[in-house]
Motif scaffolding. Structure first.
Motif, PDB file in Angstrom:
ATOM      1  N   UNK A   1      -8.858  -5.970 -14.064  1.00 26.23           N
ATOM      2  CA  UNK A   1      -8.598  -6.344 -12.541  1.00 26.23           C
ATOM      3  C   UNK A   1      -9.515  -6.772 -11.960  1.00 26.23           C
TER       4      UNK A   1
ATOM      5  N   UNK B   1      -5.388  -5.475  -3.998  1.00 26.84           N
ATOM      6  CA  UNK B   1      -5.234  -4.626  -3.245  1.00 26.84           C
ATOM      7  C   UNK B   1      -3.680  -3.461  -3.546  1.00 26.84           C
ATOM      8  N   UNK B   2      -2.908  -4.326  -4.044  1.00 32.37           N
ATOM      9  CA  UNK B   2      -1.165  -3.894  -4.615  1.00 32.37           C
ATOM     10  C   UNK B   2      -2.366  -3.060  -6.076  1.00 32.37           C
TER      11      UNK B   2
ATOM     12  N   UNK C   1      -4.082  -1.591  -5.886  1.00 40.01           N
ATOM     13  CA  UNK C   1      -5.147  -0.251  -5.196  1.00 40.01           C
ATOM     14  C   UNK C   1      -4.389   0.645  -4.712  1.00 40.01           C
ATOM     15  N   UNK C   2      -3.402   0.608  -4.683  1.00 43.80           N
ATOM     16  CA  UNK C   2      -2.152   0.939  -3.661  1.00 43.80           C
ATOM     17  C   UNK C   2      -1.098   1.792  -4.714  1.00 43.80           C
ATOM     18  N   UNK C   3      -0.974   1.759  -6.098  1.00 47.80           N
ATOM     19  CA  UNK C   3      -0.284   1.669  -6.766  1.00 47.80           C
ATOM     20  C   UNK C   3      -0.942   3.612  -7.345  1.00 47.80           C
ATOM     21  N   UNK C   4      -2.479   4.031  -7.615  1.00 45.17           N
ATOM     22  CA  UNK C   4      -2.767   5.446  -8.092  1.00 45.17           C
ATOM     23  C   UNK C   4      -3.860   5.481  -7.513  1.00 45.17           C
ATOM     24  N   UNK C   5      -4.281   6.814  -7.834  1.00 41.66           N
ATOM     25  CA  UNK C   5      -5.142   7.047  -6.799  1.00 41.66           C
ATOM     26  C   UNK C   5      -6.622   6.396  -8.436  1.00 41.66           C
ATOM     27  N   UNK C   6      -6.079   6.553  -9.717  1.00 40.66           N
ATOM     28  CA  UNK C   6      -7.425   6.220 -10.824  1.00 40.66           C
ATOM     29  C   UNK C   6      -6.930   3.885 -10.731  1.00 40.66           C
ATOM     30  N   UNK C   7      -6.464   3.845 -10.423  1.00 32.53           N
ATOM     31  CA  UNK C   7      -6.304   2.667  -9.722  1.00 32.53           C
ATOM     32  C   UNK C   7      -6.846   2.053  -8.974  1.00 32.53           C
ATOM     33  N   UNK C   8      -7.067   2.988  -7.945  1.00 30.47           N
ATOM     34  CA  UNK C   8      -8.042   2.903  -6.493  1.00 30.47           C
ATOM     35  C   UNK C   8      -9.284   2.730  -6.893  1.00 30.47           C
TER      36      UNK C   8
ATOM     37  N   UNK D   1     -12.403  -0.603  -7.349  1.00 30.72           N
ATOM     38  CA  UNK D   1     -13.601  -0.646  -6.041  1.00 30.72           C
ATOM     39  C   UNK D   1     -14.438  -0.831  -6.634  1.00 30.72           C
TER      40      UNK D   1
END
Lengths: 528, 170
Positions: free
Chosen positions: A115, A124-125, A127-134, A138
């Motif tokens: 990342x 940002x995209x 992060x919006x895919x799923x909570x793990x990526x989010x 961070x």
């Protein structure tokens, strides 16, 4: 509760048509009655032959005694339905999360590394895919290089602030502002300065769209957009190495200086199209950014920023010894001030004074042999209106005799030719005194760009000037110039060269040159 | 039997699926994990090194990579060499699917081969760059585990990035 069925108290199913899959004799023994009931109820969802739940529901409704009872039934159906739906969605999400953690084999630290190589928008995209990526997105490492430059205003202070805060001490590079998208380039000195006036270049955006954006407060960067750099005792700004700011309309001197004060480790500063004064900005750099290696300034007021003073140059040169790349484009610069800079920065390799007003090139004299200036590898003097062909010739003669050993790129192209020796508005488009041929022979590794528009496609300026003089009009506040494709270009006084004082160097000419030579020692003396 | 002046030392590596690979010492030293191991145990060079976290498929690819890059580095640096290196790297990742890329990353991480790891990470990042949310999900086989409210909140927080982009755009 109204009974639709009497649930069997044991685990065995009632004798009703049920799909074989729910013939489940082995439900765990700790299952409560509710569990059994629910199990049975769920099996009704896809039983065959299909049980018509709605027919049963209708019968219930019909058989209920009052209107109020019916509402209660309907209400319960809703509640039950939404409870079930909520439970199912929650579980589906949990399973999705679990699936994701299995499907994505990289551990968080490696994911974060991936990342950190993404641009801010793609981050940002992700992060919006799923909570793990989010969660991974961070991590401070992902925000080491924040690039929030956009073609139209989209980013506001809050976004900048959030990202800077997330970066914390990892922040290394910050780019903000409006950068016009790629347009057909008309030469390497394509201005990055973007105002709504230039907006015709941004082809895909409609004019109305731009107008509404101008009023859209929420998408505007204000002058306090860099404030987060100073927050937390300046933690974020402390390790910042690169800061690029483009066309932030509302930025002012004070806010910029405060931001620079928070960035002592800055190595690379690029400021394009900001309404800030050159002198104040350079003073701020001088006081705070002693490690700076690259400075790139492009003025928002082409030719009208005359603020640079010699003491500022001296301070800059003394306090920022590591500077190796200096670009000051579109300012009013005088030769003696530029000379202080070019001679004073001992490590200077790249110098770009394109679109400068007033400099004639005398700053290049006697530069290549002594300290400072002789490490020069790239020199760009595109479209410097007052650059004299005589000085260029002198410079190239010095190159031919062995000075500027490291020079590999020289750009003296000029849309309007070079200034002839006498009046600056006599132009020379095809100079015979500039020894280009010899340079190509003796120093073949130097790339020389000397694009002058072809003669003949231009009005003879002499005639034009004469007629202006005779008609008592003050000199070229309006100059008609044929562009090379034959169309007539009337330059308005706003963007024309502020030429009422000529190059501004006139007072230094002739006798001034002599003085200049003598005083050059004094100037050197000031440089430590 | 006469040998060349310098006998190239070979190290034996055993993968998770019990294949043994003989590699030249120079290549094995590209794997920092192994290099460190040898630095600490100089007499262990005759033994077979077990690599329980690396499959044979991965290891053979990695060995190929290191061999090629060692060869590139032995030649003089120039822009044409850089170009060749870039082309080689591109080809190396192009044909691989996401799963094998990720496997390679894990292996490169375990063996601690920094240059390869960075290159592979960049390759995965490039596959994510400038793609829509739905595309990224589908591409990596991920499922959306947000509540509608959570998803809306995330999109609102980064409105600038999503503005003007159709959520279902590919």
């Amino acid at each position: 509760m109204d009974t639709l069925l009497h649930p069997p108290p044991t685990s065995s199913m009632a004798k009703r048509p049920c799909p074989s899959s729910s013939q489940n004799p082995r439900l765990p023994s700790h299952f409560s009655q509710m569990d059994h009931l629910l199990h049975f109820l769920l099996s009704l969802a896809d039983s065959s032959p299909p049980i018509s739940l709605d027919l049963s529901f209708d019968r219930l409704l019909e058989s209920s005694p009052s209107d109020a009872e019916q509402s209660i039934l309907i209400d319960r159906a809703h509640k039950l339905g939404s409870l079930l739906l909520g439970a199912a969605n929650r579980s589906a999400r949990k399973r999705a999360s679990l699936h994701n953690s299995i499907a994505w084999v990289l551990p968080p630290d490696l994911t974060i590394k991936v990342f950190s190589m993404l641009d801010s928008q793609s981050l940002c995209y992700a992060a919006a895919t799923c909570s793990m990526f989010n969660k991974c997105a961070m991590d401070p490492l992902c925000y080491a290089n924040i690039d929030l430059t956009t073609v139209v205003p989209k980013v506001n202070n809050a976004v900048v602030s959030t990202m800077i805060q997330r970066a914390g001490k990892s922040l290394q590079s910050l780019k903000l502002g409006i950068v016009p998208g790629p347009t057909a380039s008309r030469g390497s000195c394509q201005p990055l300065v973007y105002t709504i006036r230039n907006s015709v270049d941004v082809s895909s955006i409609s004019w109305n769209d731009k107008k509404t954006r101008q009023g859209k407060e929420s998408s505007i960067l204000t002058r306090s957009c860099l404030y987060p750099l100073t927050g937390d005792n300046g933690a974020a700004g402390t390790l910042l190495r690169r800061l690029h700011l483009y066309n932030i309309e509302r930025m002012d001197n004070a806010s910029l200086c405060v931001a620079l004060a928070a960035c002592p480790s800055l190595l690379d500063l690029e400021i394009v199209g900001l309404h800030v004064e050159l002198r104040q900005t350079l003073m701020s750099v001088s006081s705070n950014c002693h490690l700076i290696e690259r400075l790139f300034f492009e003025s928002s007021k082409t030719g009208r920023d005359d603020s640079l003073k010699s003491p500022t140059c001296v301070d800059l040169v003394n306090n920022c010894p590591n500077l190796s790349s200096l670009s000051l484009r579109g300012f009013k610069l005088h030769d003696y001030k530029v000379r202080i800079l070019v001679k004073g920065f001992r490590k200077l390799k790249y110098a770009d004074f394109s679109t400068s007003y007033s400099i004639t090139g005398t700053f290049l004299r006697n530069l290549g042999s002594g300290s400072g200036g002789n490490l020069l590898e790239v020199l760009v003097l595109r479209d410097c209106m007052h650059l004299k062909e005589m000085e260029v010739a002198r410079f190239l003669t010095a190159v031919l005799s062995g000075d500027f050993k490291f020079l590999r790129h020289l750009d003296i192209s000029n849309r309007e030719g070079l200034a002839s020796e006498g009046d600056w508005y006599q132009r020379s488009y095809n100079s015979s005194i500039i020894p280009l041929k010899e340079v190509f022979e003796v120093r073949p590794n130097i790339c020389v760009l000397a694009e002058f528009p072809s003669e003949g496609s231009f009005i003879d300026i002499d005639h034009m000037i004469d007629s202006y003089i005779n008609s008592d009009v003050s000199l070229p506040s309006q100059l008609s110039i044929h562009t090379s494709d034959g169309s007539l270009l009337m330059s308005s006084s706003e963007s024309s060269y502020n030429s009422d004082q000529g190059s501004g160097n006139e007072e230094y000419q002739d006798s001034g040159f002599v003085i200049f030579e003598e005083s050059s020692d004094e100037v050197d003396f000031l440089v430590v | 039997m006469s040998m060349a002046a310098v006998e190239t030392k070979k190290i034996t590596l055993r993968t998770a699926d019990n294949h043994e690979f003989e590699v030249e010492e120079a290549i094995a030293m590209e794997f920092s994990t192994i290099k460190t191991f040898f630095d600490e145990n100089p007499d262990a060079s005759e033994d077979t090194i077990p690599l329980p976290n690396v499959t044979s498929k991965c290891l053979s690819a990695i060995i190929e990579y290191c061999k090629s890059h060692l060869a590139f580095r032995a030649r003089e640096t120039s822009s044409s060499i850089d170009e060749q290196v870039r082309t080689y790297d591109e080809e190396f990742v192009k044909a691989r699917d996401n799963e094998s890329l990720k496997e390679l990353i894990l292996a490169a991480n375990y063996l601690n081969i920094k240059a390869l790891l960075d290159m592979l990470n960049q390759a995965v990042a490039d596959r994510i760059k400038n793609k829509s949310v739905e595309y990224v999900r589908r591409f990596f086989g991920l499922e959306n585990d947000y509540t509608p409210e959570e998803e809306a909140a995330i999109r609102a927080e980064n409105e600038w990035a999503f503005e003007g982009v159709d959520p279902d755009d590919d």
